[in-house]
Design a protein around this motif. Structure first.
Motif, PDB file in Angstrom:
ATOM      1  N   UNK A  81      32.530  61.251  55.399  1.00 30.07           N
ATOM      2  CA  UNK A  81      32.110  59.897  55.056  1.00 30.07           C
ATOM      3  C   UNK A  81      31.940  59.832  53.549  1.00 30.07           C
ATOM      4  N   UNK A  82      32.901  59.264  52.887  1.00 26.18           N
ATOM      5  CA  UNK A  82      32.823  59.132  51.436  1.00 26.18           C
ATOM      6  C   UNK A  82      32.487  57.697  51.114  1.00 26.18           C
ATOM      7  N   UNK A  83      31.867  57.341  50.050  1.00 26.67           N
ATOM      8  CA  UNK A  83      31.462  58.245  48.992  1.00 26.67           C
ATOM      9  C   UNK A  83      30.205  59.033  49.350  1.00 26.67           C
ATOM     10  N   UNK A  84      30.207  60.270  48.941  1.00 21.69           N
ATOM     11  CA  UNK A  84      29.089  61.171  49.192  1.00 21.69           C
ATOM     12  C   UNK A  84      28.005  60.884  48.170  1.00 21.69           C
ATOM     13  N   UNK A  85      26.794  60.653  48.637  1.00 24.73           N
ATOM     14  CA  UNK A  85      25.679  60.414  47.727  1.00 24.73           C
ATOM     15  C   UNK A  85      24.680  61.553  47.865  1.00 24.73           C
ATOM     16  N   UNK A  86      24.469  62.312  46.808  1.00 29.29           N
ATOM     17  CA  UNK A  86      23.496  63.406  46.901  1.00 29.29           C
ATOM     18  C   UNK A  86      22.080  62.866  47.035  1.00 29.29           C
ATOM     19  N   UNK A  87      21.210  63.691  47.573  1.00 30.42           N
ATOM     20  CA  UNK A  87      19.812  63.332  47.726  1.00 30.42           C
ATOM     21  C   UNK A  87      19.179  63.230  46.341  1.00 30.42           C
ATOM     22  N   UNK A  88      18.219  62.341  46.210  1.00 34.61           N
ATOM     23  CA  UNK A  88      17.550  62.171  44.923  1.00 34.61           C
ATOM     24  C   UNK A  88      16.893  63.480  44.504  1.00 34.61           C
ATOM     25  N   UNK A  89      17.187  63.891  43.288  1.00 34.87           N
ATOM     26  CA  UNK A  89      16.675  65.169  42.803  1.00 34.87           C
ATOM     27  C   UNK A  89      15.224  65.038  42.373  1.00 34.87           C
ATOM     28  N   UNK A  90      14.468  66.087  42.671  1.00 41.05           N
ATOM     29  CA  UNK A  90      13.071  66.162  42.240  1.00 41.05           C
ATOM     30  C   UNK A  90      12.928  67.386  41.347  1.00 41.05           C
ATOM     31  N   UNK A  91      12.003  67.355  40.411  1.00 44.79           N
ATOM     32  CA  UNK A  91      11.843  68.539  39.550  1.00 44.79           C
ATOM     33  C   UNK A  91      11.314  69.731  40.352  1.00 44.79           C
ATOM     34  N   UNK A  92      11.813  70.901  39.991  1.00 38.68           N
ATOM     35  CA  UNK A  92      11.358  72.122  40.651  1.00 38.68           C
ATOM     36  C   UNK A  92       9.993  72.529  40.110  1.00 38.68           C
ATOM     37  N   UNK A  93       9.230  73.269  40.887  1.00 37.58           N
ATOM     38  CA  UNK A  93       7.889  73.663  40.420  1.00 37.58           C
ATOM     39  C   UNK A  93       7.980  74.592  39.211  1.00 37.58           C
TER      40      UNK A  93
END
Length: 119
Positions: free
Chosen positions: A39-51
């Motif tokens: 299923x395109x377009x592929x949308x990545x998950x919203x990025x969160x800052x790493x600890x």
């Protein structure tokens, strides 16, 4: 149901009943013959800052695992179910398709390991 002379049920009545669906499996579409398009377009998950405050190796391993997981999911969605079907070239093509940087050999190995242990 009738009992025998010894009070037990006859063999034909003691058999385990099996639903008809188990005897006659439904026809399914084989994805091995025809790959299922992603299923395109592929949308990545919203990025969160790493600890903060972890060693650098932890961040490298964490990001590698995330990439391997994304690639394994994309491969499963495209019809590649067995680790021996997921050669490095296949994984690289899938990474290009979903817009992920080309994986290293270590990440490709991790993708196959994820596919193996998910069973």
């Amino acid at each position: 149901m009738f009992e025998g002379a010894d009070g037990r049920l006859p063999d034909r009545d003691r058999r385990m009943l099996v639903p008809a669906a188990a005897l006659f499996p439904l026809p399914t579409q084989s994805t091995a013959k025809r790959p299922v398009p992603l299923d395109l377009p592929y949308e990545p998950v919203e990025k969160r800052p790493l600890p903060p405050g972890r060693p650098r190796d932890w961040y490298i391993t964490h990001n590698r695992r995330l990439k391997a997981m994304r690639l394994a999911i994309a491969l499963l969605d495209s019809g590649v179910y067995m680790p021996n079907q997921a050669r490095n070239e296949t994984i690289h093509r899938t990474a290009e398709l979903i817009g992920v940087h080309p994986p290293s050999d270590t990440t490709c190995h991790m993708v196959r390991a994820l596919m193996r242990y998910a069973r």
